[in-house]
Design an enzyme around this catalytic site. Structure first.
Site, PDB file in Angstrom:
ATOM      1  N   ARG A 223      40.452  34.189  37.479  1.00 15.32           N
ATOM      2  CA  ARG A 223      40.031  32.792  37.326  1.00 15.32           C
ATOM      3  C   ARG A 223      39.319  32.645  35.986  1.00 15.32           C
ATOM      4  O   ARG A 223      38.703  33.594  35.488  1.00 15.32           O
ATOM      5  CB  ARG A 223      39.061  32.400  38.443  1.00 15.32           C
ATOM      6  N   HIS A 271      48.219  28.811  33.394  1.00 17.33           N
ATOM      7  CA  HIS A 271      48.037  29.133  34.823  1.00 17.33           C
ATOM      8  C   HIS A 271      49.385  29.171  35.558  1.00 17.33           C
ATOM      9  O   HIS A 271      49.638  28.382  36.484  1.00 17.33           O
ATOM     10  CB  HIS A 271      47.095  28.117  35.486  1.00 17.33           C
TER      11      HIS A 271
HETATM   12  P1  NDP Z   1      42.477  40.140  47.602  1.00 14.00           P
HETATM   13  O1  NDP Z   1      41.422  39.502  48.425  1.00 14.00           O
HETATM   14  O2  NDP Z   1      43.674  40.716  48.303  1.00 14.00           O
HETATM   15  O3  NDP Z   1      41.838  41.332  46.733  1.00 14.00           O
HETATM   16  C1  NDP Z   1      40.657  41.177  46.030  1.00 14.00           C
HETATM   17  C2  NDP Z   1      40.265  42.527  45.424  1.00 14.00           C
HETATM   18  O4  NDP Z   1      39.088  42.336  44.630  1.00 14.00           O
HETATM   19  C3  NDP Z   1      39.922  43.560  46.499  1.00 14.00           C
HETATM   20  O5  NDP Z   1      40.366  44.838  46.114  1.00 14.00           O
HETATM   21  C4  NDP Z   1      38.384  43.529  46.519  1.00 14.00           C
HETATM   22  O6  NDP Z   1      37.765  44.726  46.934  1.00 14.00           O
HETATM   23  C5  NDP Z   1      38.089  43.257  45.065  1.00 14.00           C
HETATM   24  N1  NDP Z   1      36.749  42.664  44.912  1.00 14.00           N
HETATM   25  C6  NDP Z   1      36.304  41.474  45.334  1.00 14.00           C
HETATM   26  N2  NDP Z   1      35.000  41.303  45.028  1.00 14.00           N
HETATM   27  C7  NDP Z   1      34.622  42.439  44.389  1.00 14.00           C
HETATM   28  C8  NDP Z   1      33.403  42.884  43.832  1.00 14.00           C
HETATM   29  N3  NDP Z   1      32.283  42.139  43.873  1.00 14.00           N
HETATM   30  N4  NDP Z   1      33.375  44.108  43.257  1.00 14.00           N
HETATM   31  C9  NDP Z   1      34.484  44.896  43.232  1.00 14.00           C
HETATM   32  N5  NDP Z   1      35.690  44.518  43.747  1.00 14.00           N
HETATM   33  C10 NDP Z   1      35.748  43.309  44.319  1.00 14.00           C
HETATM   34  O7  NDP Z   1      42.908  39.069  46.505  1.00 14.00           O
HETATM   35  P2  NDP Z   1      44.345  38.901  45.848  1.00 14.00           P
HETATM   36  O8  NDP Z   1      44.756  40.181  45.233  1.00 14.00           O
HETATM   37  O9  NDP Z   1      45.275  38.279  46.822  1.00 14.00           O
HETATM   38  O10 NDP Z   1      44.046  37.783  44.724  1.00 14.00           O
HETATM   39  C11 NDP Z   1      43.143  37.999  43.679  1.00 14.00           C
HETATM   40  C12 NDP Z   1      42.954  36.742  42.853  1.00 14.00           C
HETATM   41  O11 NDP Z   1      44.078  36.524  42.014  1.00 14.00           O
HETATM   42  C13 NDP Z   1      42.855  35.422  43.609  1.00 14.00           C
HETATM   43  O12 NDP Z   1      41.615  35.249  44.226  1.00 14.00           O
HETATM   44  C14 NDP Z   1      43.099  34.419  42.491  1.00 14.00           C
HETATM   45  O13 NDP Z   1      41.875  34.098  41.851  1.00 14.00           O
HETATM   46  C15 NDP Z   1      44.003  35.184  41.539  1.00 14.00           C
HETATM   47  N6  NDP Z   1      45.330  34.582  41.488  1.00 14.00           N
HETATM   48  C16 NDP Z   1      45.752  34.035  40.297  1.00 14.00           C
HETATM   49  C17 NDP Z   1      46.987  33.460  40.189  1.00 14.00           C
HETATM   50  C18 NDP Z   1      47.493  32.944  38.894  1.00 14.00           C
HETATM   51  O14 NDP Z   1      48.569  32.322  38.855  1.00 14.00           O
HETATM   52  N7  NDP Z   1      46.804  33.177  37.787  1.00 14.00           N
HETATM   53  C19 NDP Z   1      47.903  33.388  41.351  1.00 14.00           C
HETATM   54  C20 NDP Z   1      47.373  34.001  42.541  1.00 14.00           C
HETATM   55  C21 NDP Z   1      46.128  34.574  42.594  1.00 14.00           C
HETATM   56  P3  NDP Z   1      37.960  45.296  48.430  1.00 14.00           P
HETATM   57  O15 NDP Z   1      39.405  45.727  48.504  1.00 14.00           O
HETATM   58  O16 NDP Z   1      37.037  46.434  48.523  1.00 14.00           O
HETATM   59  O17 NDP Z   1      37.661  44.159  49.358  1.00 14.00           O
HETATM   60  C1  OXD Z   2      46.452  30.891  43.438  1.00 19.51           C
HETATM   61  C2  OXD Z   2      46.729  30.414  42.081  1.00 19.51           C
HETATM   62  O1  OXD Z   2      45.288  31.193  43.760  1.00 19.51           O
HETATM   63  O2  OXD Z   2      47.857  29.941  41.839  1.00 19.51           O
HETATM   64  O3  OXD Z   2      47.410  30.984  44.233  1.00 19.51           O
HETATM   65  O4  OXD Z   2      45.866  30.513  41.196  1.00 19.51           O
END
Ligand code: NDP
Ligand code: OXD
Length: 308
Positions: A223, A271
């Site tokens: 983000r 994005h």
């Molecule tokens: P998940 O919830 O599956 O994974 C999040 C990961 O981040 C986990 O491994 C988690 O750790 C880790 N994490 C969260 N908080 C912390 C912290 N404080 N310290 C260390 N590690 C942390 O999310 P997704 O993979 O599904 O998605 C990630 C992000 O990608 C979304 O939230 C969104 O913002 C972004 N996104 C962007 C898009 C775009 O088009 N640019 C499209 C889709 C998503 P743990 O495994 O230990 O819980």
């Molecule tokens: C999502 C994105 O969170 O598109 O799916 O950013």
């Protein structure tokens, strides 16, 4: 069942027809003229106005029109209703394509050669192979782990960081505060695939950049608010960072006058790393509606404490 539907997607019509095909008796009420708030059972939304969801007394489930849910938790009046996010293999595949392309571009010094082409300058630089390039992925969830495995399969030396410890074959896994410093110290290309939460906001700032080897490069697909924009500009200026690929921004669309547009060491995309697709995501929504109807547990609910 009555569904409040709020989207800014160009694919709104396809969304509606797919949902109607899969759940014929669903009544879709499109924001902003969605009728009586007291009749709404479900919300399928992207960036709802703050305070909107708390006006729906019968609401049983909030469904994010994306993988991220920060756009919901930033509402200070978000009601205590379960929140579901989209976990769609197609989107994960798209993200992995984007991250692979971005890492390869940085690895192969694409920004440098583009600049040289603009200046009609012929100069060769030393090129490591993938196995000699250390990549670090912040976030090892649905997106981060898939991208890490793909980069590994291309031969990169890949590490990843998460909140809880992980054991992923072939990936050097780091966790928690102490793990972050260790991973950054060995990372030449850093990919941010974290969710935006109070803990991760501003993580891509001067302190983190200083912990990377000089000349490291970053990819931000998490983000915009993960990144401290002035710190990135300063780190590129000083040479601490060598380049950045950015898909997400504090303000979207990125304002026309923003310095990122013209920066020679920044690649900007609007994005688009992984777009929500009605054909693959509407079945996930239909499945969740079936669960609510029949009292079964809904998949991919978010922990309200962690906010992801
Ligand atoms: P998940 O919830 O599956 O994974 C999040 C990961 O981040 C986990 O491994 C988690 O750790 C880790 N994490 C969260 N908080 C912390 C912290 N404080 N310290 C260390 N590690 C942390 O999310 P997704 O993979 O599904 O998605 C990630 C992000 O990608 C979304 O939230 C969104 O913002 C972004 N996104 C962007 C898009 C775009 O088009 N640019 C499209 C889709 C998503 P743990 O495994 O230990 O819980
Ligand atoms: C999502 C994105 O969170 O598109 O799916 O950013």
């Amino acid at each position: 069942m009555n569904l409040l539907f709020k989207t800014s997607s160009l694919k709104a019509t396809l969304w509606q027809s797919e949902l109607q095909r899969l759940v014929p008796d669903l009544v879709i009420r499109k924001w902003p003229d969605f009728g009586d708030p007291g009749e709404i059972d479900l919300a399928l939304v992207w960036r709802p106005p703050h305070g909107l969801l708390k006006t729906l007394p019968k609401l049983k489930l909030i469904m994010s029109l994306g993988a991220g849910v920060d756009h919901l938790f930033e509402d200070p009046e978000l009601p205590r209703v379960p929140v579901m996010r989209l976990v769609d293999p197609r989107m994960i595949g798209e993200m992995t394509e984007y991250v692979t392309l971005a890492v390869l571009r940085l690895h192969r010094l694409d920004l440098t050669y583009l600049e040289q082409q603009r200046e009609r300058r012929w100069a060769e630089h030393i090129q490591p192979v993938a196995a000699e390039r250390r990549v670090g992925v912040l976030g090892l969830g649905q997106y981060g782990s898939d991208a890490a495995f793909r980069l590994k399969s291309l031969g990169f030396d890949v590490a990843g960081w998460s909140r809880s410890p992980k054991n992923l074959p072939g990936i050097a896994c780091y966790a928690g505060e102490s793990g972050l410093a260790a991973m950054l110290a060995r990372t030449e290309i850093l990919v941010c695939l974290l969710p935006l939460t109070p803990e991760t906001e501003g993580i891509l700032g001067a302190g983190l950049f200083a912990a990377l080897p000089r000349g490291a490069m970053i990819v931000n697909v998490g983000r915009g608010r993960h990144l401290v924009e002035v710190d990135l500009l300063a780190a590129l200026e000083s040479g601490q960072l060598g380049g950045a690929v950015l898909d997400v921004f504090r303000e979207e669309p990125l304002p026309e006058a923003h310095p990122f547009w013209r920066h020679p060491h920044i690649l900007v995309t609007p994005h688009v790393a992984a777009a929500t697709n009605p054909l693959t995501c509407a079945p996930l929504i239909a499945e969740a509606i079936g669960c609510i109807r029949h009292g079964r547990p809904v998949a991919n609910l978010v922990d309200p404490e962690r906010q992801y």
